[in-house]
Write a protein that holds these residues in place. Structure first.
Motif, PDB file in Angstrom:
ATOM      1  N   ILE A  62       0.875  -1.170   0.000  1.00 58.14           N
ATOM      2  CA  ILE A  62       0.000   0.000   0.000  1.00 58.14           C
ATOM      3  C   ILE A  62       0.913   1.220   0.000  1.00 58.14           C
ATOM      4  CG2 ILE A  62      -1.817   1.253   1.218  1.00 58.14           C
ATOM      5  CD1 ILE A  62      -2.587  -1.389   2.558  1.00 58.14           C
ATOM      6  N   LEU A  63       0.840   2.031  -1.034  1.00 63.01           N
ATOM      7  CA  LEU A  63       1.770   3.154  -1.192  1.00 63.01           C
ATOM      8  C   LEU A  63       1.261   4.365  -0.409  1.00 63.01           C
ATOM      9  CD1 LEU A  63       2.515   2.696  -5.005  1.00 63.01           C
ATOM     10  CD2 LEU A  63       3.629   1.618  -3.029  1.00 63.01           C
ATOM     11  N   LEU A  64       1.354   4.258   0.913  1.00 65.69           N
ATOM     12  CA  LEU A  64       0.779   5.275   1.799  1.00 65.69           C
ATOM     13  C   LEU A  64       1.491   6.618   1.700  1.00 65.69           C
ATOM     14  CD1 LEU A  64      -0.066   3.322   5.072  1.00 65.69           C
ATOM     15  CD2 LEU A  64      -1.667   4.529   3.579  1.00 65.69           C
ATOM     16  N   SER A  65       2.753   6.612   1.343  1.00 65.12           N
ATOM     17  CA  SER A  65       3.493   7.876   1.304  1.00 65.12           C
ATOM     18  C   SER A  65       2.950   8.831   0.245  1.00 65.12           C
ATOM     19  CB  SER A  65       4.983   7.616   1.050  1.00 65.12           C
ATOM     20  OG  SER A  65       5.176   7.002  -0.211  1.00 65.12           O
ATOM     21  N   SER A  66       2.249   8.284  -0.743  1.00 65.12           N
ATOM     22  CA  SER A  66       1.681   9.136  -1.793  1.00 65.12           C
ATOM     23  C   SER A  66       0.157   9.155  -1.753  1.00 65.12           C
ATOM     24  CB  SER A  66       2.158   8.649  -3.170  1.00 65.12           C
ATOM     25  OG  SER A  66       1.728   7.308  -3.399  1.00 65.12           O
ATOM     26  N   ALA A  67      -0.426   8.761  -0.613  1.00 63.07           N
ATOM     27  CA  ALA A  67      -1.883   8.688  -0.503  1.00 63.07           C
ATOM     28  C   ALA A  67      -2.531  10.066  -0.672  1.00 63.07           C
ATOM     29  CB  ALA A  67      -2.272   8.098   0.846  1.00 63.07           C
ATOM     30  N   LEU A  68      -3.764  10.044  -1.123  1.00 55.34           N
ATOM     31  CA  LEU A  68      -4.555  11.268  -1.289  1.00 55.34           C
ATOM     32  C   LEU A  68      -5.654  11.287  -0.229  1.00 55.34           C
ATOM     33  CD1 LEU A  68      -5.186  13.734  -3.258  1.00 55.34           C
ATOM     34  CD2 LEU A  68      -6.912  12.229  -4.256  1.00 55.34           C
ATOM     35  N   GLU A  69      -5.766  12.385   0.506  1.00 53.42           N
ATOM     36  CA  GLU A  69      -6.823  12.540   1.507  1.00 53.42           C
ATOM     37  C   GLU A  69      -7.277  13.994   1.494  1.00 53.42           C
ATOM     38  OE1 GLU A  69      -7.858  11.251   6.091  1.00 53.42           O
ATOM     39  OE2 GLU A  69      -5.768  11.608   5.548  1.00 53.42           O
ATOM     40  N   LEU A  70      -8.548  14.214   1.163  1.00 47.97           N
ATOM     41  CA  LEU A  70      -9.073  15.568   1.016  1.00 47.97           C
ATOM     42  C   LEU A  70     -10.395  15.721   1.762  1.00 47.97           C
ATOM     43  CD1 LEU A  70      -8.582  15.870  -2.850  1.00 47.97           C
ATOM     44  CD2 LEU A  70      -7.148  16.952  -1.117  1.00 47.97           C
ATOM     45  N   THR A  71     -10.529  16.837   2.467  1.00 39.85           N
ATOM     46  CA  THR A  71     -11.814  17.258   3.020  1.00 39.85           C
ATOM     47  C   THR A  71     -12.303  18.422   2.173  1.00 39.85           C
ATOM     48  OG1 THR A  71     -11.203  16.581   5.259  1.00 39.85           O
ATOM     49  CG2 THR A  71     -13.010  18.158   5.060  1.00 39.85           C
ATOM     50  N   ILE A  72     -13.590  18.395   1.847  1.00 37.34           N
ATOM     51  CA  ILE A  72     -14.161  19.406   0.966  1.00 37.34           C
ATOM     52  C   ILE A  72     -14.717  20.564   1.791  1.00 37.34           C
ATOM     53  CG2 ILE A  72     -15.704  19.796  -0.985  1.00 37.34           C
ATOM     54  CD1 ILE A  72     -13.624  17.446  -1.277  1.00 37.34           C
ATOM     55  N   ASN A  73     -14.398  21.783   1.390  1.00 39.26           N
ATOM     56  CA  ASN A  73     -14.966  22.970   2.033  1.00 39.26           C
ATOM     57  C   ASN A  73     -16.406  23.110   1.551  1.00 39.26           C
ATOM     58  OD1 ASN A  73     -15.666  25.443   3.043  1.00 39.26           O
ATOM     59  ND2 ASN A  73     -13.781  26.480   2.425  1.00 39.26           N
ATOM     60  N   VAL A  97     -10.638  21.875   0.915  1.00 38.89           N
ATOM     61  CA  VAL A  97     -10.386  22.411  -0.426  1.00 38.89           C
ATOM     62  C   VAL A  97     -11.710  22.589  -1.164  1.00 38.89           C
ATOM     63  CG1 VAL A  97      -8.144  21.278  -0.527  1.00 38.89           C
ATOM     64  CG2 VAL A  97     -10.133  20.129  -1.507  1.00 38.89           C
ATOM     65  N   ALA A  98     -11.688  23.419  -2.206  1.00 40.43           N
ATOM     66  CA  ALA A  98     -12.869  23.613  -3.037  1.00 40.43           C
ATOM     67  C   ALA A  98     -13.205  22.311  -3.765  1.00 40.43           C
ATOM     68  CB  ALA A  98     -12.635  24.735  -4.040  1.00 40.43           C
ATOM     69  N   LEU A  99     -14.490  22.118  -4.027  1.00 44.39           N
ATOM     70  CA  LEU A  99     -14.942  20.889  -4.672  1.00 44.39           C
ATOM     71  C   LEU A  99     -14.246  20.664  -6.012  1.00 44.39           C
ATOM     72  CD1 LEU A  99     -16.853  18.456  -4.872  1.00 44.39           C
ATOM     73  CD2 LEU A  99     -18.524  19.990  -5.908  1.00 44.39           C
ATOM     74  N   ALA A 100     -14.197  21.687  -6.854  1.00 42.43           N
ATOM     75  CA  ALA A 100     -13.586  21.535  -8.183  1.00 42.43           C
ATOM     76  C   ALA A 100     -12.122  21.129  -8.068  1.00 42.43           C
ATOM     77  CB  ALA A 100     -13.719  22.835  -8.976  1.00 42.43           C
ATOM     78  N   GLU A 101     -11.414  21.689  -7.087  1.00 38.29           N
ATOM     79  CA  GLU A 101     -10.016  21.320  -6.880  1.00 38.29           C
ATOM     80  C   GLU A 101      -9.897  19.868  -6.447  1.00 38.29           C
ATOM     81  OE1 GLU A 101      -6.191  22.505  -4.031  1.00 38.29           O
ATOM     82  OE2 GLU A 101      -8.017  23.743  -3.992  1.00 38.29           O
ATOM     83  N   ALA A 102     -10.812  19.430  -5.584  1.00 33.41           N
ATOM     84  CA  ALA A 102     -10.782  18.053  -5.105  1.00 33.41           C
ATOM     85  C   ALA A 102     -10.997  17.069  -6.258  1.00 33.41           C
ATOM     86  CB  ALA A 102     -11.858  17.846  -4.038  1.00 33.41           C
ATOM     87  N   ILE A 103     -11.957  17.353  -7.119  1.00 33.13           N
ATOM     88  CA  ILE A 103     -12.224  16.463  -8.252  1.00 33.13           C
ATOM     89  C   ILE A 103     -11.019  16.411  -9.186  1.00 33.13           C
ATOM     90  CG2 ILE A 103     -13.664  16.104 -10.299  1.00 33.13           C
ATOM     91  CD1 ILE A 103     -15.027  15.386  -7.656  1.00 33.13           C
ATOM     92  N   GLU A 104     -10.407  17.546  -9.433  1.00 34.10           N
ATOM     93  CA  GLU A 104      -9.217  17.594 -10.285  1.00 34.10           C
ATOM     94  C   GLU A 104      -8.093  16.755  -9.685  1.00 34.10           C
ATOM     95  OE1 GLU A 104      -6.415  20.934 -12.529  1.00 34.10           O
ATOM     96  OE2 GLU A 104      -7.539  21.494 -10.720  1.00 34.10           O
TER      97      GLU A 104
END
Length: 206
Positions: A62-73, A97-104
């Motif tokens: 599991i490549l945890l060092s490059s994991a993505l974790e985002l909370t949406i504003n 983060v903004a929704l559009a940024e999260a999707i990107e």
């Protein structure tokens, strides 16, 4: 889950274009993305994205060092039942983060890799709703439902076996720890461990 080649023949399917055209290209690598979304309610047509997490799995790593974790504003009104499960109150999302940024970021992270999850159909529907609004396409990736992998392997040897296909049921049988259940990253790590157990089991049975 539908194979990616079949998706392209479904009426209403929207292929990626422009910057995202590469998502529809055949993936020749050896990584799988495990992904999970937490939303404001449990309706895939109405639920608003509150957080998303993803990790890449390569073999048994599991490549945890490059994991993505985002909370949406997001100021979405959250179903009380959802809050009791994922604990994401409105005040917890103000620094997100903004929704559009999260999707990107999700699209950049996933690329054209296969996507795996528990009840991944729900996450696919949530992401596709936003991706269609922003970019007018649907995810062309291959999707892998971990509970389907589990059921297929179990019933291959004992077809009549009664199975507990809940998240906790799979985790218990596969001896995988349930990590911070109903947080996006916790569910992703547990699901990634399930995927590794199932794929390793499949190799040993050949």
């Amino acid at each position: 889950m539908l194979p990616r080649w079949l998706k392209r023949h479904i009426p209403g399917y929207l292929p990626p274009e422009g910057r995202w055209k590469h998502l529809a290209e055949r993936y020749d690598g050896d990584e799988i993305v495990v992904l999970d979304c937490e939303t404001s309610c449990f309706d895939k047509k109405k639920g608003e994205l509150l957080s998303v997490a993803a990790v890449r799995v390569k073999g048994s790593q599991i490549l945890l060092s490059s994991a993505l974790e985002l909370t949406i504003n997001s100021d979405a009104v959250t179903d009380p039942d959802s809050v009791r499960i994922h604990y994401l109150r409105r005040e917890d999302r103000t620094q997100g983060v903004a929704l559009a940024e999260a999707i990107e970021k999700v699209l950049d992270f996933v690329g054209n890799r296969p996507i795996c999850g528990f009840y991944i159909e729900y996450d696919e529907a949530i992401l596709n709703r936003y991706i269609k609004q922003l970019y007018n396409f649907h995810l062309p990736n291959r999707f892998i439902e971990v509970s389907e992998l589990y059921a297929r392997q179990k019933r291959r040897h004992i077809p009549e076996m009664a199975l507990d296909l809940t998240f906790e049921g799979l985790a218990n049988d596969l001896k995988v720890p349930v990590i911070e259940r109903h947080t996006a990253m916790g569910d992703v790590i547990s699901t990634a461990l399930m995927l590794i157990k199932l794929t390793e089991f499949g190799k040993t049975r050949r």
